[in-house]
Design a protein around this motif. Structure first.
Motif, short mmCIF file in Angstrom:
data_model
loop_
_atom_site.label_atom_id
_atom_site.label_comp_id
_atom_site.label_asym_id
_atom_site.label_seq_id
_atom_site.Cartn_x
_atom_site.Cartn_y
_atom_site.Cartn_z
N ARG A 90 43.16 31.92 39.81
CA ARG A 90 44.24 31.22 39.02
C ARG A 90 43.64 30.70 37.78
N LEU A 91 42.35 29.87 38.16
CA LEU A 91 41.79 29.32 37.18
C LEU A 91 41.42 30.09 35.82
N LEU A 92 40.97 31.46 36.25
CA LEU A 92 40.62 32.47 34.98
C LEU A 92 42.12 32.87 34.19
N TYR A 93 43.08 32.90 34.94
CA TYR A 93 44.36 33.11 34.61
C TYR A 93 44.92 32.12 33.61
N GLU A 94 44.52 30.86 33.98
CA GLU A 94 45.12 29.81 33.15
C GLU A 94 44.13 29.35 32.16
N GLU A 95 43.07 30.02 31.85
CA GLU A 95 42.01 29.93 30.98
C GLU A 95 41.38 28.43 31.07
N ARG A 96 41.14 28.17 32.37
CA ARG A 96 40.29 26.98 32.67
C ARG A 96 38.91 27.25 33.13
N LEU A 97 38.81 28.50 33.08
CA LEU A 97 37.28 28.79 33.77
C LEU A 97 37.03 30.08 32.89
N ARG A 98 35.73 30.25 32.27
CA ARG A 98 35.22 31.64 31.69
C ARG A 98 34.74 32.40 32.68
N GLU A 99 34.80 33.76 32.54
CA GLU A 99 34.17 34.62 33.54
C GLU A 99 32.73 34.31 33.52
N GLU A 100 32.19 34.03 32.42
CA GLU A 100 30.67 33.63 32.47
C GLU A 100 30.24 32.71 33.26
N GLU A 101 31.23 31.74 33.72
CA GLU A 101 30.81 30.45 34.56
C GLU A 101 30.43 31.04 36.19
N SER A 112 37.91 40.85 43.00
CA SER A 112 39.10 39.97 43.81
C SER A 112 39.54 38.89 42.86
N ILE A 113 38.61 38.34 42.10
CA ILE A 113 39.16 37.15 41.22
C ILE A 113 39.75 37.86 39.95
N ARG A 114 39.31 38.99 39.52
CA ARG A 114 40.06 39.19 38.58
C ARG A 114 41.35 39.85 38.73
N ALA A 115 41.30 40.41 39.99
CA ALA A 115 42.57 40.97 40.30
C ALA A 115 43.54 40.08 40.54
N PHE A 116 43.16 39.01 40.92
CA PHE A 116 44.08 37.73 41.18
C PHE A 116 44.63 37.08 40.14
N ALA A 117 43.62 37.30 39.11
CA ALA A 117 44.23 36.62 37.62
C ALA A 117 45.20 37.53 37.14
N GLU A 118 44.77 38.98 37.17
CA GLU A 118 45.77 39.86 36.70
C GLU A 118 47.07 39.90 37.34
N PHE A 119 47.05 39.93 38.57
CA PHE A 119 48.46 39.62 39.33
C PHE A 119 49.15 38.44 38.67
N LEU A 120 48.60 37.28 38.47
CA LEU A 120 49.36 36.00 38.13
C LEU A 120 49.97 36.28 36.53
N ALA A 121 49.15 37.17 36.04
CA ALA A 121 49.57 37.35 34.65
C ALA A 121 50.69 38.39 34.68
#
Lengths: 125, 125
Positions: A90-101, A112-121
Motif C-alpha cells: 500500500r505504501l508503495l502504491y501511495e508513493e509513500r515508500l520507494r522500492e529502494e527502501e 508480494s509487495i509489488r503484486a499488492f501495489a499493482e493490485f491496488l493500482a
C-alpha cells in the motif's frame, strides 16, 4: 540465491513468510520512515488548515480531518509480520515508500509487495 | 412591576416560565453573542495550538481539544426555553455573559439566572 516456495518458507501453523533479523531491520526502518513522513504531512496540513480558520465550521472540519487521518494511519501502519507485505504494498502504491527502501528483503517478499501495489493500482483505475 | 409567583407564570402542564416575544428577542441576542464569543475563543486557541505543533502527539492533543470543546459547547448552548435560565446562569458564572445583556428579561427570570450562577460559584468553591 535459492528462493524456496512460500510453503517451505512458512511457520508450520501459519501461512506466513519468515522474516530474518536483517529483514526485520530493513522493514522497521522503512516502516518508521514512511510513518514519519506521513505524520509530517499531517502536521503541515494541519498548520495550513488552522491559518485558514475563519468561521466555526472550519474548526469542526479540522477536527474531522484529524480524526480521519488518525484512524487511517492507525489502520494503515500495522506492524505485524503477517501484514507487512500488504502494508508495504500500500505504501508503495501511495508513493509513500520507494522500492529502494525495501532493499534487503528477500525477492519473494518484494514480489508480494509489488503484486499488492499493482493490485491496488488496478483496483483504483 | 408586579412579580407573580413561578406557579402563576407557568404553562398549565409544565413548570416553565413563559417567555414574551420581547424577552425571546433579548434571550436570542444574548445567547448568540455569548456563543459567538466562545467560538471565537476556540478559533484563536486552535490557531495558537496549531502554530505550536512540533510532534505527532500535538496533533492528537489538538484533535482531543476540538472534540471536547465541541461537545461542551453543544451541551452548554441549549436554546430551549425550559433550559434558558440555567444556560444563562452558567454563562454568567463563567463570565461569558454580562448581566446588562439580559436587560429586558423579567425580574423573576433574572433572579433564577443569578441564583443558578451563585449556586455554580458556591459549588466550585
Amino acid at each position: 540465491m535459492s528462493s524456496p516456495s512460500a510453503t517451505q518458507d512458512s511457520y508450520p501453523y501459519q501461512n506466513e513468510p519468515i522474516w530474518s533479523s536483517s529483514e526485520k531491520a530493513v522493514a522497521r526502518k522503512a516502516f518508521d520512515a514512511a510513518l514519519k513522513r506521513e505524520l509530517h504531512e499531517v502536521m503541515q496540513e494541519t498548520k495550513q488548515m488552522a491559518t485558514q480558520i475563519n468561521e466555526p465550521a472550519d474548526l469542526w472540519d479540522l477536527e474531522h480531518y484529524l480524526t480521519q487521518r488518525r484512524k487511517e494511519i492507525d489502520r494503515k501502519y500495522d506492524y505485524r509480520y503477517s501484514q507487512l507485505t500488504h502494508v508495504f504494498g500500500r505504501l508503495l502504491y501511495e508513493e509513500r515508500l520507494r522500492e529502494e527502501e525495501l532493499r534487503g528483503l528477500r525477492e519473494d517478499k518484494l514480489k508480494s509487495i509489488r503484486a499488492f501495489a499493482e493490485f491496488l493500482a488496478e483496483d483504483a483505475a
